[in-house]
Motif scaffolding. Structure first.
Motif, short mmCIF file in Angstrom:
data_model
loop_
_atom_site.label_atom_id
_atom_site.label_comp_id
_atom_site.label_asym_id
_atom_site.label_seq_id
_atom_site.Cartn_x
_atom_site.Cartn_y
_atom_site.Cartn_z
N LEU A 110 0.82 -1.20 0.00
CA LEU A 110 0.00 0.00 0.00
C LEU A 110 0.86 1.26 0.00
CD1 LEU A 110 -2.80 -1.12 2.48
CD2 LEU A 110 -2.90 -1.04 -0.01
N ALA A 111 1.99 1.20 0.71
CA ALA A 111 2.90 2.34 0.70
C ALA A 111 3.48 2.56 -0.69
CB ALA A 111 4.01 2.14 1.72
N ASN A 112 3.91 1.46 -1.35
CA ASN A 112 4.42 1.57 -2.72
C ASN A 112 3.36 2.13 -3.66
OD1 ASN A 112 6.93 0.57 -2.04
ND2 ASN A 112 6.54 -1.49 -2.80
N LEU A 113 2.15 1.61 -3.52
CA LEU A 113 1.07 2.07 -4.38
C LEU A 113 0.76 3.54 -4.15
CD1 LEU A 113 -1.33 -1.01 -4.17
CD2 LEU A 113 -0.25 -0.13 -6.25
N THR A 114 0.76 3.96 -2.89
CA THR A 114 0.47 5.36 -2.63
C THR A 114 1.58 6.26 -3.17
OG1 THR A 114 1.41 5.14 -0.40
CG2 THR A 114 -0.97 4.95 -0.60
N MET A 115 2.83 5.83 -3.03
CA MET A 115 3.93 6.64 -3.57
C MET A 115 3.88 6.70 -5.09
SD MET A 115 7.18 5.98 -1.05
CE MET A 115 7.08 4.21 -0.98
N GLN A 116 3.50 5.60 -5.73
CA GLN A 116 3.35 5.61 -7.18
C GLN A 116 2.17 6.49 -7.59
OE1 GLN A 116 5.08 4.63 -9.68
NE2 GLN A 116 3.55 5.08 -11.23
N LEU A 117 1.12 6.46 -6.79
CA LEU A 117 -0.05 7.27 -7.11
C LEU A 117 0.23 8.76 -6.97
CD1 LEU A 117 -2.87 5.10 -5.50
CD2 LEU A 117 -2.49 5.53 -7.94
N ILE A 118 1.20 9.13 -6.13
CA ILE A 118 1.59 10.54 -6.06
C ILE A 118 2.11 10.99 -7.42
CG2 ILE A 118 3.32 12.11 -5.08
CD1 ILE A 118 2.96 10.66 -2.42
N GLN A 119 2.99 10.18 -8.03
CA GLN A 119 3.49 10.53 -9.36
C GLN A 119 2.39 10.43 -10.40
OE1 GLN A 119 6.44 8.28 -12.16
NE2 GLN A 119 7.69 9.50 -10.76
N ALA A 120 1.53 9.42 -10.27
CA ALA A 120 0.43 9.27 -11.23
C ALA A 120 -0.50 10.49 -11.18
CB ALA A 120 -0.35 8.00 -10.95
N THR A 121 -0.67 11.05 -9.99
CA THR A 121 -1.48 12.26 -9.86
C THR A 121 -0.90 13.40 -10.67
OG1 THR A 121 -2.16 11.62 -7.62
CG2 THR A 121 -2.42 13.94 -8.21
N ASP A 122 0.43 13.54 -10.62
CA ASP A 122 1.08 14.57 -11.44
C ASP A 122 0.81 14.34 -12.92
OD1 ASP A 122 2.11 15.66 -9.13
OD2 ASP A 122 4.11 14.83 -9.38
N VAL A 123 0.89 13.07 -13.34
CA VAL A 123 0.65 12.74 -14.75
C VAL A 123 -0.77 13.11 -15.17
CG1 VAL A 123 0.52 10.86 -16.44
CG2 VAL A 123 2.42 10.95 -14.81
N VAL A 124 -1.75 12.79 -14.31
CA VAL A 124 -3.14 13.12 -14.61
C VAL A 124 -3.32 14.63 -14.74
CG1 VAL A 124 -5.50 13.09 -13.72
CG2 VAL A 124 -4.11 11.03 -13.59
N ILE A 174 -1.00 11.35 -0.80
CA ILE A 174 -1.73 11.35 -2.08
C ILE A 174 -2.69 12.53 -2.20
CG2 ILE A 174 -3.35 10.10 -3.55
CD1 ILE A 174 -2.19 7.52 -2.50
N PRO A 175 -3.67 12.68 -1.29
CA PRO A 175 -4.56 13.84 -1.43
C PRO A 175 -3.83 15.16 -1.25
CG PRO A 175 -4.97 12.68 0.65
CD PRO A 175 -4.06 11.82 -0.15
N LEU A 176 -2.81 15.17 -0.37
CA LEU A 176 -2.06 16.41 -0.18
C LEU A 176 -1.34 16.81 -1.46
CD1 LEU A 176 -1.04 18.61 1.74
CD2 LEU A 176 0.85 17.08 2.37
N ASN A 177 -0.72 15.84 -2.14
CA ASN A 177 -0.04 16.13 -3.40
C ASN A 177 -1.03 16.60 -4.47
OD1 ASN A 177 2.56 15.78 -5.07
ND2 ASN A 177 1.04 14.66 -6.27
N ALA A 178 -2.17 15.93 -4.54
CA ALA A 178 -3.19 16.34 -5.52
C ALA A 178 -3.63 17.77 -5.28
CB ALA A 178 -4.38 15.39 -5.46
#
Length: 463
Positions: A29-43, A178-182
């Motif tokens: 879950l930590a890996n997924l959340t860290m990847q989702l931080i970058q994915a948020t940037d991509v979106v 994740i939400p903070l980065n978004a």
């Protein structure tokens, strides 16, 4: 079940499955959340437009290989600390020594990485990319490069918590990110909530701010938790310990090169895509984000099995080594088989999560769908190779796997990809077919070595 003449009971397998999942699921879950931080940037950058998305893809690709090399070097601290905890003798002192030298390694690797990223535009131009994409990529990296020191510190602390088999705080802090980065990136890119409209550099600055906050939060946990305070991890961290520093790089250098070779070949793929135009780069980045997200689960299983194998290795427990390795491997194959099915069945739906399904984006979406179909084909071997590498790292076996990675990713993966893309004019599809071939070769080699660990003398433990 029988392993080398020794019978391992079903109860032992169940216990190992429970122990592996207890360690791995927070890491997943930590890996997924860290990847989702970058994915948020991509979106968010996809909302700006395909050109901005393509520029960010080139920027992230430039940093990807260097970041993975650093991650690999720092990963060495995990089996080193796990083995010390397994042996128990002088465990606190040995763990502290390894942690402090990990901090030294992080500082040393941060400096050249940031120098390269500061000068990104001429580097990207030299690699044959469009001037406008190079300019935008350089702007993005002037904000994003400040992620590096915080990210390095976070990884050092995360490895300690993994070795202690208490990765839950990593999950909590990463999930909050994740939400903070978004929110922060959305505000800085588009000028919301009273923030200036910064465009593409806003995404980089936002991620830098969030990673700094996450690193400070994890440091606060380590300094305040009673179980962790006894290690005095940050006390006198400036003191040199050259024997331990050299030991870290002896073990971690090959790990870093192994991971860097993998990251580097995907970075090279992005720059080869740039020769086919911005649409190919943008499609490549979207498909890669999806594949990288599924990869986070076997990556976590590989990290968990490094610790579990390392603990058994430190206890001189031969059967425990086998249990830890094969349990994580089976879990990885099962998960990636499910992911392959989903990618194959719903490629367009997955691509349009990142990019609006409009006529303007039609070419990017079509390319992304074709790339994702190939990604579905290599899911299982991708999971097998990363867990296989993690199994071998638990035995402190890193140099030969490094050679396997160089051969598999670059000679096979890039070689096949270039031949198909240019000689046969398969273009981007050829590049992705090459990536699949490289991952498959590395998976076969890693598992072949693991299956022969006794004959190769990797298990210097008693029965």
């Amino acid at each position: 079940m029988n392993r080398g003449g020794r019978t391992i009971s079903r109860q032992s397998w169940r216990e190992e499955l429970h122990a592996t999942m207890a360690l791995a699921w927070p890491l997943m879950l930590a890996n997924l959340t860290m990847q989702l931080i970058q994915a948020t940037d991509v979106v968010l950058l996809g909302w700006l437009g395909p050109k901005e998305l393509a520029a960010a893809a080139l920027a992230l690709s430039l940093s990807f290989g260097m970041i993975l090399f650093a991650l690999g070097v720092l990963t060495a601290s995990s089996p080193m600390m796990a083995s010390a905890l397994g042996e128990r003798s002088n465990a606190v002192r040995d763990v502290r020594r390894t942690f402090r030298q990990s901090l030294w390694a992080a500082v040393i690797m941060t400096i050249p990485t940031m120098i390269v990223l500061w000068n990104a535009e001429p580097v990207i131009l030299a690699l044959g990319q469009e001037p406008e994409l190079a300019r935008l990529a350089g702007i993005f990296l002037r904000g994003y490069m400040w992620v590096i020191p915080s990210w390095m510190l976070f990884q050092v602390m995360r490895n300690f918590l993994s070795a202690m088999e208490r990765p839950g705080w990593v999950l909590v802090i990463s999930a909050t990110g994740i939400p903070l980065n978004a929110l922060v990136c959305w505000s800085l890119i588009f000028g919301h909530l009273g923030m200036p409209r910064l465009g593409i550099i806003g995404a980089g600055l936002g991620s830098s701010i969030v990673w700094a906050a996450m690193a400070l939060a994890l440091a606060a946990v380590i300094l305040s938790d009673r179980q962790f305070r006894r290690f005095q991890l940050f006390g006198r961290f400036w003191r040199s310990d050259w024997p331990r520093f050299r030991a870290m790089f002896r073990l971690g250098g090959p790990i870093g090169l192994t991971m860097g070779f993998e990251g580097g070949v995907f970075s090279a793929a992005a720059y080869l895509m740039g020769l086919f135009g911005a649409s190919s780069v943008a499609a490549h980045q979207i498909a890669l984000q999806i594949a990288a997200t599924t990869f986070m689960v076997p990556l976590a299983l590989g990290q968990a099995t490094t610790v579990r194998v390392g603990l058994a290795y430190g206890r001189r427990d031969r059967d425990g080594v086998a249990l830890a390795g094969w349990t994580a491997f089976g879990l990885s194959i099962a998960f990636m088989a499910v992911m392959a099915t989903i990618m194959y069945a719903f490629p367009r739906e997955l691509i349009t999560l990142f990019l609006a399904d409009t006529a303007e984006n039609a070419s990017v979406i079509a390319l992304g769908v074709s790339f994702l179909m190939i990604a579905a084909l290599f899911q299982i071997v991708d999971g097998a190779q990363v867990v296989g590498a993690g199994m071998l790292r638990g035995l402190h076996d890193t140099r030969v796997p490094m050679v396997y990675a160089l051969f598999g990713y670059w000679a096979i993966g890039l070689g096949v990809g270039v031949a198909l893309a240019f000689a046969l004019d398969w273009r981007g599809i050829g590049i992705w077919m090459g990536l699949a071939a490289g991952l498959g070769m590395v998976a076969v080699l890693m598992l072949w070595r693991w299956s022969r660990r006794d004959r190769l003398g990797l298990l210097l433990v008693s029965s």
